[in-house]
Scaffold this active site. Structure first.
Site, PDB file in Angstrom:
ATOM      1  N   PRO A  18       7.823  -3.186  -9.607  1.00 20.49           N
ATOM      2  CA  PRO A  18       7.437  -2.018 -10.496  1.00 20.49           C
ATOM      3  C   PRO A  18       6.158  -1.232  -9.837  1.00 20.49           C
ATOM      4  O   PRO A  18       6.108  -0.062 -10.012  1.00 20.49           O
ATOM      5  CB  PRO A  18       6.729  -2.730 -12.025  1.00 20.49           C
ATOM      6  CG  PRO A  18       7.410  -4.109 -11.934  1.00 20.49           C
ATOM      7  CD  PRO A  18       7.756  -4.406 -10.431  1.00 20.49           C
ATOM      8  N   ASP A  75      10.733  -1.017   3.088  1.00 20.49           N
ATOM      9  CA  ASP A  75      10.438  -2.164   3.384  1.00 20.49           C
ATOM     10  C   ASP A  75       8.861  -2.359   3.974  1.00 20.49           C
ATOM     11  O   ASP A  75       8.785  -1.380   4.798  1.00 20.49           O
ATOM     12  CB  ASP A  75      11.520  -2.995   4.199  1.00 20.49           C
ATOM     13  CG  ASP A  75      11.321  -4.318   4.287  1.00 20.49           C
ATOM     14  OD1 ASP A  75      11.500  -5.313   3.348  1.00 20.49           O
ATOM     15  OD2 ASP A  75      10.989  -4.878   5.324  1.00 20.49           O
ATOM     16  N   TYR A 160      -0.829  -6.649  -1.563  1.00 19.14           N
ATOM     17  CA  TYR A 160      -2.028  -7.148  -0.534  1.00 19.14           C
ATOM     18  C   TYR A 160      -3.338  -6.439  -0.738  1.00 19.14           C
ATOM     19  O   TYR A 160      -4.290  -6.472  -0.103  1.00 19.14           O
ATOM     20  CB  TYR A 160      -1.859  -7.442   0.563  1.00 19.14           C
ATOM     21  CG  TYR A 160      -0.680  -8.569   0.864  1.00 19.14           C
ATOM     22  CD1 TYR A 160      -1.229  -9.909   1.104  1.00 19.14           C
ATOM     23  CD2 TYR A 160       0.441  -8.652   1.134  1.00 19.14           C
ATOM     24  CE1 TYR A 160      -0.530 -11.019   1.236  1.00 19.14           C
ATOM     25  CE2 TYR A 160       1.255  -9.398   1.433  1.00 19.14           C
ATOM     26  CZ  TYR A 160       0.888 -10.952   1.396  1.00 19.14           C
ATOM     27  OH  TYR A 160       1.630 -11.835   1.597  1.00 19.14           O
TER      28      TYR A 160
END
Length: 201
Positions: A18, A75, A160
């Protein structure tokens, strides 16, 4: 056939994340009808490639073939210098089966402490791929360098973001206003390249 992204067209974003979906939607600036792979109940392919570019292309092609529509895949991940580039393409997997980034961030901190590493330099990479069901797959890559900080700071963003401070800034991505992050992030850099290659107008 004109392999361009025409404003107003429907675009499948090949993600079940999301946070990533929100960020990509913002970067597309409302010019497309966006639907996610999650909303279409498309399965997630096994990410078997060894690079961000390879995995982005794999995900885009898989979703394009499964949906019969033009698909955009990302990615991305964090590479830590002192960990020889880890977690890299395995960034999500460091959070375990639930992709818990709290666990993943602690794992990075623990490994740096175990190594006695003082080098906190790191970078984020984003590879963006656009695939047509019966056509080409175009891929670009963006990168932003920075440093890690512990403990995590900020509850904006995802992944992160709370431990990454981009070069020249004092705030983590997790503390930044999303608009500010979206102006400079690895994904924003990749999007600028993608727009130059594929987007009309």
């Amino acid at each position: 056939m004109n392999f361009k992204l025409i404003k107003g067209m429907r675009l499948v974003v090949a993600t079940h994340n999301p946070g990533k979906a929100r960020e990509i939607h913002a970067l597309l600036d409302g010019h497309y009808v966006v639907v996610t792979a999650s909303e279409l109940n498309l399965p997630e392919p096994a990410e078997t490639e060894t690079t961000f570019v390879g995995n982005a292309m794999l995900k885009a092609r898989h979703a394009a073939q499964a949906s019969g529509e033009v698909c955009l895949a990302d990615d991305s991940g964090l590479s830590v210098a002192a960990l020889d580039g880890a977690p890299g393409i395995y960034s999500a997997r460091w959070g375990g089966p639930d992709k818990d980034f709290g666990i993943a961030m602690r794992k990075i901190e623990d490994r740096l402490e175990d190594l006695g590493a003082s080098d906190r330099s790191a970078f984020f990479t984003s590879a963006l791929a656009v695939a047509w069901p019966d056509g080409p797959c175009v891929v670009v890559e963006g990168r932003i360098d920075g440093r890690l900080t512990f403990p995590p700071r900020g509850d904006r963003g995802f992944g992160y973001d709370p431990i990454f401070v981009p070069d020249g800034r004092d705030q983590t991505f997790g503390e930044m206003d999303p608009i500010e992050k979206d102006s400079m992030s690895h994904r924003a850099i990749a999007f600028r390249k993608l727009k130059a290659a594929l987007i009309d107008g």
